[in-house]
Design a protein around this motif. Sequence first.
Motif, short mmCIF file in Angstrom:
data_model
loop_
_atom_site.label_atom_id
_atom_site.label_comp_id
_atom_site.label_asym_id
_atom_site.label_seq_id
_atom_site.Cartn_x
_atom_site.Cartn_y
_atom_site.Cartn_z
N TRP A 1 0.50 -1.16 0.26
CA TRP A 1 -0.19 0.06 0.01
C TRP A 1 0.99 1.37 0.00
O TRP A 1 0.36 2.31 -0.29
CB TRP A 1 -0.84 0.06 1.27
CG TRP A 1 -0.13 -0.07 2.51
CD1 TRP A 1 0.14 -1.34 2.93
CD2 TRP A 1 0.73 0.52 3.36
NE1 TRP A 1 0.60 -1.24 4.25
CE2 TRP A 1 1.36 0.04 4.49
CE3 TRP A 1 0.86 2.07 3.33
CZ2 TRP A 1 1.82 0.55 5.29
CZ3 TRP A 1 1.87 2.53 4.13
CH2 TRP A 1 2.20 1.96 5.16
N ASN A 2 2.18 1.24 0.63
CA ASN A 2 2.91 2.61 0.70
C ASN A 2 3.20 3.26 -0.53
O ASN A 2 3.33 4.52 -0.55
CB ASN A 2 4.09 2.42 1.51
CG ASN A 2 5.01 1.37 0.90
OD1 ASN A 2 4.86 0.49 -0.04
ND2 ASN A 2 6.32 1.48 1.45
N PHE A 3 3.60 2.70 -1.83
CA PHE A 3 3.41 3.14 -3.13
C PHE A 3 2.75 2.87 -3.78
O PHE A 3 3.03 1.65 -4.76
CB PHE A 3 5.08 3.18 -3.39
CG PHE A 3 6.12 3.92 -2.51
CD1 PHE A 3 6.28 5.31 -2.98
CD2 PHE A 3 6.96 3.33 -1.55
CE1 PHE A 3 7.33 6.01 -2.00
CE2 PHE A 3 7.81 3.89 -0.84
CZ PHE A 3 7.85 5.42 -1.02
N GLY B 1 6.83 -6.33 -0.40
CA GLY B 1 5.81 -6.24 1.18
C GLY B 1 7.06 -6.69 2.06
O GLY B 1 8.17 -6.43 2.15
N SER B 2 6.21 -7.18 3.13
CA SER B 2 7.12 -7.24 4.26
C SER B 2 7.81 -8.64 4.11
O SER B 2 7.44 -9.63 3.69
CB SER B 2 6.12 -7.36 5.46
OG SER B 2 5.29 -8.56 5.44
N THR B 3 9.02 -8.71 4.99
CA THR B 3 9.66 -10.03 4.94
C THR B 3 8.89 -11.27 5.55
O THR B 3 8.97 -12.28 4.66
CB THR B 3 11.01 -9.73 5.92
OG1 THR B 3 11.79 -8.68 5.09
CG2 THR B 3 11.91 -11.08 6.03
N GLU C 1 11.14 -7.90 -3.08
CA GLU C 1 11.47 -6.61 -2.63
C GLU C 1 11.02 -6.56 -1.18
O GLU C 1 9.60 -6.28 -1.17
CB GLU C 1 10.93 -5.70 -3.41
CG GLU C 1 11.57 -5.74 -4.81
CD GLU C 1 13.08 -5.30 -5.12
OE1 GLU C 1 13.50 -4.75 -4.05
OE2 GLU C 1 13.52 -5.57 -6.04
N LEU C 2 11.44 -6.75 -0.06
CA LEU C 2 11.26 -6.96 1.32
C LEU C 2 11.26 -5.96 2.12
O LEU C 2 11.78 -4.76 1.68
CB LEU C 2 11.50 -8.42 1.83
CG LEU C 2 11.24 -9.43 0.78
CD1 LEU C 2 12.02 -10.79 1.36
CD2 LEU C 2 9.84 -9.70 0.46
N GLY C 3 11.40 -5.97 3.42
CA GLY C 3 11.42 -4.80 4.48
C GLY C 3 12.98 -4.35 4.48
O GLY C 3 13.83 -4.85 3.98
P1 NAP Z 1 2.59 -6.87 3.58
O1 NAP Z 1 1.71 -7.05 4.82
O2 NAP Z 1 3.54 -7.93 3.43
O3 NAP Z 1 1.39 -6.78 2.25
C1 NAP Z 1 2.34 -6.59 1.00
C2 NAP Z 1 1.13 -7.47 0.09
O4 NAP Z 1 1.15 -8.58 0.21
C3 NAP Z 1 -0.26 -6.59 0.03
O5 NAP Z 1 -0.77 -6.71 -1.24
C4 NAP Z 1 -0.99 -7.67 0.97
O6 NAP Z 1 -2.30 -7.96 0.58
C5 NAP Z 1 -0.17 -9.08 0.22
N1 NAP Z 1 -0.27 -10.17 1.35
C6 NAP Z 1 -0.15 -10.22 2.66
N2 NAP Z 1 -0.29 -11.33 3.17
C7 NAP Z 1 -0.40 -12.35 2.08
C8 NAP Z 1 -0.34 -13.75 1.84
N3 NAP Z 1 -0.65 -14.39 2.65
N4 NAP Z 1 -0.38 -14.05 0.54
C9 NAP Z 1 -0.43 -13.46 -0.61
N5 NAP Z 1 -0.42 -12.07 -0.37
C10 NAP Z 1 -0.26 -11.44 0.84
O7 NAP Z 1 3.43 -5.55 3.63
P2 NAP Z 1 2.52 -3.99 3.76
O8 NAP Z 1 2.49 -3.74 5.12
O9 NAP Z 1 1.53 -3.89 2.97
O10 NAP Z 1 3.85 -3.23 3.15
C11 NAP Z 1 4.81 -2.95 3.73
C12 NAP Z 1 6.32 -3.56 3.84
O11 NAP Z 1 6.54 -3.74 2.63
C13 NAP Z 1 7.12 -2.95 4.72
O12 NAP Z 1 8.02 -4.17 5.17
C14 NAP Z 1 8.12 -2.48 3.43
O13 NAP Z 1 9.67 -2.32 3.99
C15 NAP Z 1 7.90 -3.34 2.54
N6 NAP Z 1 8.36 -2.71 1.26
C16 NAP Z 1 9.19 -3.06 0.47
C17 NAP Z 1 9.86 -2.47 -0.74
C18 NAP Z 1 11.04 -2.90 -1.45
O14 NAP Z 1 11.19 -2.49 -2.34
N7 NAP Z 1 11.90 -3.70 -0.73
C19 NAP Z 1 9.10 -1.45 -1.24
C20 NAP Z 1 7.96 -1.06 -0.49
C21 NAP Z 1 7.44 -1.74 0.53
P3 NAP Z 1 -3.28 -7.06 1.73
O15 NAP Z 1 -2.66 -5.70 1.78
O16 NAP Z 1 -4.63 -6.81 0.73
O17 NAP Z 1 -3.47 -7.73 2.59
#
Ligand code: NAP
Length: 496
Positions: free
Chosen positions: A167-169, A245-247, A267-269
Amino acid sequence: MTNDARPGGPGDEARVVDTVPTGLFIGGSWRPAGSGRTLTVDDPATGKALCKVSDAGPEDGMAALAAASVAQPLFAAMPPRERGEILRRAYDVIMERIDDLALLMTLEMGKPIAESKGEITYAAEFFRWFSEEAVRIGGGYATAPNGASRFLVQKQPVGVCLLITPWNFPMAMGTRKIGPAIAAGCAMVLKPAAQTPLSMHALAAILAEVGLPAGALNIVTTADAGGVMEPLIRDGRARKLSFTGSTPVGRKLLAQAADKVLRTSMELGGNAPFLVFDDADLDRAVEGAMQAKMRNMGEACTAANRFLVHRSVAGAFADELTDRMGALTVGRGTENGVQVGPLIDAKGRDKVVELVRDAVDRGATVRVGAEPLDGPGFFYRPTVLTDVPLAARLTREEIFGPVAAITAFDDEDEAVRAANDTHFGLVGYLYTENITRALRVSERLETGMVGLNTGLVSNPAAPFGGIKQSGLGREGGGAGIEEYLETKYVAIGVGA
Ligand code: NAP
């Protein structure tokens, strides 16, 4: 972080939300979920609903995968120039509509309009960059060392890709994947974050408008991410999974992808260290700190999470940063002059409250901020903490909020050891005017990226990505398209 040219008031807000398609995008058309279910998208600045969108179930996910599988061979056969021109036209349309797209992004995600415009420009640049890469996919021809055969090396699209974005970008994390996938000739199923699907819906509508073939991109927004995506990952028709998304979620998805041995990009945390040495230009370091900390209200994987500052300059650095952070205007991102928007939800804000309390309980000093603002919305005051002990939770976990935690160090070894003392390895920032130290410390940092005398590393033409538990693979630059290509080698017998 200024907030200049902006679209108008509530009338514009309703108009931009009303024009976004709210269905699932499958096989080139928008349709409701098979179950008829919807989910609500909220404005994090008010906590109020913006609109409802279709909420995909597993059967919708399967329909999207089927549509992508049908489109795949046709899309792979489309001339690279045509695929590139689709991206280039989309770039032009996004930039023409940047005001409306920025307002939409601010409404669903909270960041100030100027930052939404910054993200949209960044997002669109991936399309421009990969429109140019589409026609530069190379290959090779060589003679075997013994002269008895020739090697023909060809690049082919990986096949159907599953893309999951956070969601962040809301737009750039999508275009970073969609751009190279289109350039390479891969059909896609993309699942945006349930909290911010509108920017991705608007983007899919633009791609359809500029001629992306039906089925090449399918969007399944859902409140049941795992329930919808796991069957697709385990199905076998998709050949690649790209996740941002998250690690913890990345780990889970890697295990699922192992079943069918999918190509993966993760691309994780992050937990970025920001090192300021005694030979740094302090004004420049504070400027970089503001950028690395406050971009996206601190809700970025690249956000500076730990400020490690040489003891001899720590006081001056903290004073200047405190002045700058304390002067920021917090509010709804659509309002004039606002520089810091709300955090995404109550959970995100409460985590920041908890991490700051833990640091203070362990002896950190509050220089400014350190408290949430009264609702509605999920606001937190820009905060500077000094004397933060390295045992504090916020030095181990992503803060994902506007909190700068400063710890002093005495020598380079101690600074590098502290910087690397994390299972994350996305980016590290380093401020020094000493070229030898700059190169030495850049090499010693266990990160995929280093910001050397700069607080911003993201660039569509550069290879973005992490090491350790921050991920696998790179997005952007020349490396970005390789993630969507397979290498085929043909051995050619030429002997008698
Ligand atoms: P998140 O909870 O891991 O969610 C990311 C995405 O994965 C969302 O679309 C989420 O869907 C989906 N998701 C969650 N559980 C899932 C599952 N069991 N199976 C399939 N998809 C699943 O992370 P977030 O809170 O949205 O984003 C923040 C994290 O992203 C931070 O850790 C940040 O550092 C990381 N991030 C990394 C980068 C990079 O380039 N390294 C860039 C941006 C963000 P829902 O939201 O619909 O639950």
